[in-house]
Structures are given as C-alpha cells and as structure tokens.
Design an enzyme around this catalytic site. Structure first.
Site, PDB file in Angstrom:
ATOM      1  N   ASP A 112     -20.440  21.110   9.768  1.00 33.62           N
ATOM      2  CA  ASP A 112     -20.108  20.278  10.931  1.00 33.62           C
ATOM      3  C   ASP A 112     -20.993  19.030  10.959  1.00 33.62           C
ATOM      4  OD1 ASP A 112     -22.467  21.461  11.735  1.00 33.62           O
ATOM      5  OD2 ASP A 112     -21.674  22.293  13.601  1.00 33.62           O
ATOM      6  N   SER A 113     -21.910  18.906   9.984  1.00 37.37           N
ATOM      7  CA  SER A 113     -22.637  17.644   9.786  1.00 37.37           C
ATOM      8  C   SER A 113     -21.647  16.506   9.541  1.00 37.37           C
ATOM      9  CB  SER A 113     -23.604  17.753   8.605  1.00 37.37           C
ATOM     10  OG  SER A 113     -22.940  18.235   7.455  1.00 37.37           O
ATOM     11  N   ASP A 138     -17.924  25.705   8.208  1.00 40.03           N
ATOM     12  CA  ASP A 138     -18.695  25.866   9.448  1.00 40.03           C
ATOM     13  C   ASP A 138     -17.777  26.170  10.618  1.00 40.03           C
ATOM     14  OD1 ASP A 138     -21.428  25.796   9.865  1.00 40.03           O
ATOM     15  OD2 ASP A 138     -21.564  23.611   9.711  1.00 40.03           O
ATOM     16  N   LYS A 173     -19.482  30.088   8.424  1.00 39.42           N
ATOM     17  CA  LYS A 173     -20.884  30.039   8.855  1.00 39.42           C
ATOM     18  C   LYS A 173     -20.948  29.824  10.359  1.00 39.42           C
ATOM     19  CE  LYS A 173     -23.769  26.384   7.862  1.00 39.42           C
ATOM     20  NZ  LYS A 173     -24.137  25.855   9.193  1.00 39.42           N
ATOM     21  N   GLU A 182     -23.891  29.475  13.759  1.00 37.35           N
ATOM     22  CA  GLU A 182     -25.295  29.225  14.079  1.00 37.35           C
ATOM     23  C   GLU A 182     -25.832  30.275  15.036  1.00 37.35           C
ATOM     24  OE1 GLU A 182     -26.017  25.172  15.309  1.00 37.35           O
ATOM     25  OE2 GLU A 182     -25.205  24.384  13.447  1.00 37.35           O
ATOM     26  N   GLU A 190     -32.831  26.720   8.389  1.00 38.81           N
ATOM     27  CA  GLU A 190     -33.007  25.264   8.464  1.00 38.81           C
ATOM     28  C   GLU A 190     -34.318  24.928   9.181  1.00 38.81           C
ATOM     29  OE1 GLU A 190     -29.627  22.998   9.839  1.00 38.81           O
ATOM     30  OE2 GLU A 190     -30.809  21.151   9.990  1.00 38.81           O
TER      31      GLU A 190
HETATM   32  O1  KIV Z   1     -23.436  21.249   8.866  1.00 42.50           O
HETATM   33  C1  KIV Z   1     -24.218  21.250   7.891  1.00 42.50           C
HETATM   34  O2  KIV Z   1     -24.201  20.383   7.029  1.00 42.50           O
HETATM   35  C2  KIV Z   1     -25.192  22.328   7.806  1.00 42.50           C
HETATM   36  C3  KIV Z   1     -26.283  22.168   6.799  1.00 42.50           C
HETATM   37  C4  KIV Z   1     -27.387  21.380   7.391  1.00 42.50           C
HETATM   38  C5  KIV Z   1     -26.745  23.452   6.266  1.00 42.50           C
HETATM   39  O3  KIV Z   1     -25.128  23.264   8.547  1.00 42.50           O
END
Ligand code: KIV
Length: 272
Positions: free
Chosen positions: A52-53, A91, A120, A122, A189
């Site tokens: 989600d970056s 994500d 993934k 959080e 992280e």
């Molecule tokens: O969203 C993302 O890019 C991440 C990385 C920082 C691991 O979660």
C-alpha cells in the site's frame, strides 16, 4: 503468469521456509506494475509485494491511508502479468480487515481477482484473530509488525518501534502469537537490529526485515527508494542501487546479490 506446475523454479511459501532452514537469505521488493515486476523477476527476486506504499510513491499521497482494496487489486493484476518465478504478495489496505467478514471477503478478492498468492496485514490487536481466520480458510498470510504505517496517525510520526524493554517484550510475544495463529511470514519494519535478531531466532517462519538490520531471514525495500525516485527524504534503511548500475535490471540484480550474500543491509542501514 505460468501455472505453478509449469515452472519448477516457482517460489512458494514452502520454498521460503526451506530457505530459512538452510540459512539462505530471501530477497524481496515492492512493485506496482507488470514492467517492473518482470525486471524484478528476471533479477531473481524471491517475492514481490504490491504494497500500500503505492499510495505514497505512485498516487502521491502523504500516507498509505487513502489506498483502497480496488487500488491494490488493480496493481496486483498488473504485477501478476509480469511475474513468472517470484511469489506474489498483496497488501490489505487500511480498514479492509477490521472485521472478520471484511477480512475474508477482501483477502479472497486479492487472490481471486488480483492473483495474489499471499496477503499481508499490519499488526493491531485484532490481527491475531484475523490471521487465524485466514489460515482456517487456507489463505497464506504475512503479518507486518514494528512500524505499521497504517497507524501513522496513532503514532504521530514514523518512528522506530520496540526500543523500550516493555515494547520489545510485547513484540516478541506478538510474533509468537501470530506464528501460532498461522502466519506464514513475519515482516518487521523499523525495529532495533537486536530485537529483530531475537524474533528471527525464535520464529520457525521466515522473518523479513525493512530497517530491521542484517539478521532477519530476508530483506524487503520499496522499489522507488532503490531507484531513488521516491518523493521526499531517502530513508536511512534504504539504498540507491541505481547510481552504481548501468540499467534498472543491473540495479535490481545488485540488490538481490547483496541481500543473498549478506552485504546488504549494513549497520549504517540499521537501528539500535
Ligand atoms: O507497503 C509497503 O510497501 C510495505 C513495505 C514497507 C514492507 O508494507
């Protein structure tokens, strides 16, 4: 993307677990489209995260909060078309897993519509229950601990997590509980390197670090940081691989080679 049985080299959860057992480092990176995914795949990356970056590096937001499940599905579909060997992780964005119903429905969408092979989420107090539910439904899961950017407004800034003894103990307990609930991968992280080393040693599943020092089982970085095209200040734990390379492929291959040989990250990229 080829069917798994057409590609004997295909990286799966099982491959990553065997790599941990053999002490072989795992190299991973984010990608958001087919072109970069194909270059990463040919550079030998083990798994690609559609993170989600993308909200920050692609969409231009200042946080990951605005990213939607439809955004992640759109980018995961593109990445899936560029990948042949690497495992594909997607994500779950902010608030897409706040209830068991939403969590299962959205994880299913990432896999069925996007082509993700693992999702993934959080860390939060609800996460252990969500990991358990996903595992019961046969969904592979990566649990993201330490600095969890979806909680940025709760932290009030991006900061190293787990420096105090109590917080470090809690993170170790959470990591064990997540593994026990069925997490297939743990991602740390911005965690002090000593704590990351302890969590890696206590875990039977692969532990992937970003700003977590050299002792994790593998590393992940944000693609746009590695190519030095991310907006804003470069993070301490990242490295510009393009400045020494003749092409994007060579830059990404240098990253994979340095992770595999243990030359990235160095102490200068880690926190104490
Ligand atoms: O969203 C993302 O890019 C991440 C990385 C920082 C691991 O979660």
């Amino acid at each position: 993307m080829s069917a798994q049985n057409e590609n004997p080299e295909k990286i799966t959860n099982r491959t990553l677990r065997l790599m941990k057992e053999r002490g072989e480092k795992i190299a991973s990176m984010t990608a958001y489209d087919a072109a970069f995914a194909a270059v990463l795949d040919s550079a030998g990356i083990d798994f690609i995260l559609v993170g989600d970056s993308l909200g920050m590096v692609v969409q231009g937001h200042t946080t990951t909060i605005p990213v939607t499940i439809d955004d992640i599905i759109y980018h995961t579909k593109m990445v899936a078309r560029g990948v042949n060997r690497a495992m594909l992780m997607a994500d779950m964005p902010f608030m897409s897993y706040a209830s068991p119903q939403d969590c299962l429905k959205n994880a299913a969408r990432l896999m069925k519509e996007g082509g993700a092979e693992i999702v993934k989420l959080e860390w939060g107090e609800l996460e252990i229950e969500m990991v358990r539910r996903l595992t019961e439904c046969g969904v592979p899961v990566c649990a993201h601990l330490g600095l969890t950017p979806q909680a940025i407004h709760k932290y009030g800034g991006y900061r190293v997590q787990g420096r105090e003894k109590k917080a470090a103990e809690k993170m170790k307990q959470d990591a064990l509980a997540l593994e026990e609930a069925g997490a297939d991968i743990l991602l740390l992280e911005c965690v002090p390197m000593g704590l990351a080393a302890e969590i890696t040693a206590q875990s039977t599943v692969p532990v992937i670090g970003i700003g977590a020092g050299p002792d994790a089982d593998g590393q992940i970085l944000v693609l746009y940081d590695v190519l030095d095209i991310a907006p804003g200040k470069r993070t301490r734990f990242s490295k510009n691989y393009l400045e020494q390379a003749g092409s994007i492929h060579d830059a990404l291959k240098a990253y994979v080679d340095e992770v595999k040989s243990g030359t990235f990250p160095r102490e200068e990229h880690a926190f104490r």
